[in-house]
Design an enzyme around this catalytic site. Structure first.
Site, short mmCIF file in Angstrom:
data_model
loop_
_atom_site.label_atom_id
_atom_site.label_comp_id
_atom_site.label_asym_id
_atom_site.label_seq_id
_atom_site.Cartn_x
_atom_site.Cartn_y
_atom_site.Cartn_z
N GLY A 99 -2.04 2.81 -7.18
CA GLY A 99 -2.90 3.19 -8.30
C GLY A 99 -2.45 4.47 -8.96
N GLU B 142 -11.11 0.06 -5.65
CA GLU B 142 -10.13 -0.92 -5.22
C GLU B 142 -10.77 -2.29 -5.08
OE1 GLU B 142 -6.96 -0.11 -2.54
OE2 GLU B 142 -7.55 1.99 -2.32
N CYS C 149 0.85 -1.19 0.00
CA CYS C 149 0.00 0.00 0.00
C CYS C 149 0.89 1.24 0.00
CB CYS C 149 -0.92 -0.01 1.22
SG CYS C 149 -1.90 1.49 1.39
N HIS D 265 -3.54 -3.17 -11.77
CA HIS D 265 -4.32 -1.96 -12.00
C HIS D 265 -4.72 -1.89 -13.47
CE1 HIS D 265 -3.41 -0.12 -8.08
NE2 HIS D 265 -2.25 -0.74 -8.20
N CYS E 194 -5.17 5.91 -3.54
CA CYS E 194 -4.45 4.65 -3.72
C CYS E 194 -3.08 4.99 -4.29
CB CYS E 194 -5.21 3.71 -4.66
SG CYS E 194 -4.35 2.17 -5.01
#
Length: 208
Positions: free
Chosen positions: A154, A142, A2, A93, A151
């Site tokens: 992302g 997500e 993350c 993604h 994100c």
């Protein structure tokens, strides 16, 4: 992995005195990530994260062709056809351009696209609006979560996809609902660098 969470980890360990270093290495399931902490008055303000190399032919997103492995994937959902560029930053993604990202029905389409047959491990779906060569607006659906305010991985995938397609320069600001992230794709080492704020919003204790 993350991208936003790892900035918070960097701030936590420095602000709590668990380290006095401003260059950190943090192990994640997506590999070891390097952090540079920007400190003011003994508190971390922003963090630059070396997000590593983008993966342009990951196993869990489709291969369109050998010459063009991740671009120009088209998926029809309800009344729309979406064209995606697919990038992994340690997680999958799929990035698509829409006309007005603020008014776009992210839940309506994102919930279906996340589980499309092209994404056997599901995918994070980024809906973007390109403002100019240096700025992108983004909303994200997500996988397994729904729409979130931001994100980090992302935002990196969005920057890479826009650079690949010639829409932006190598340094861009990605504007998310939760704030802005500065993304740089360094073509010399092929690494993506993300810089963003880290703030303490509350503290608590768990009692036995």
């Amino acid at each position: 992995m993350c991208g936003n969470g790892i900035r918070c980890v960097g701030k936590f360990v420095y602000d709590k005195g668990l380290t006095d270093k401003t260059d950190l290495k943090i192990e994640t399931l997506a590999g070891i990530k390097g952090l540079k902490l920007n400190v003011l008055n003994n508190k971390v303000q922003t963090v630059e994260v070396d997000m590593g190399e983008p993966i342009l032919n990951p196993e869990n997103i489709p291969v369109i062709s050998k010459e063009n492995p991740v671009k120009d994937l088209e998926i029809e959902v309800l009344d729309k056809t979406f064209k995606f560029t697919c990038v992994s930053m340690g997680n999958p993604h799929a990035v698509t351009i829409v006309e007005n990202v603020e008014q776009f029905e992210v839940e309506k389409y994102g919930s279906i696209l996340e589980i499309d047959r092209h994404f056997p491990e599901k995918a994070n779906i980024e809906f973007i609006e390109i403002l100019d060569k240096k700025q992108i607006k983004m909303r994200v659906w997500e996988r397994g979560t729904g729409e979130t305010l931001a994100c980090g991985t992302g935002a990196c995938a969005v920057a890479v996809s826009c650079i690949l397609n010639g829409y932006t320069e190598n340094e861009v600001t990605v504007k998310l609902l939760g704030g802005d992230l500065e993304i740089v794709w360094n073509k010399e080492n092929n690494h993506v660098y993300m810089t963003g704020p880290a703030k303490t919003v509350f503290e608590g204790e768990i009692e036995d």
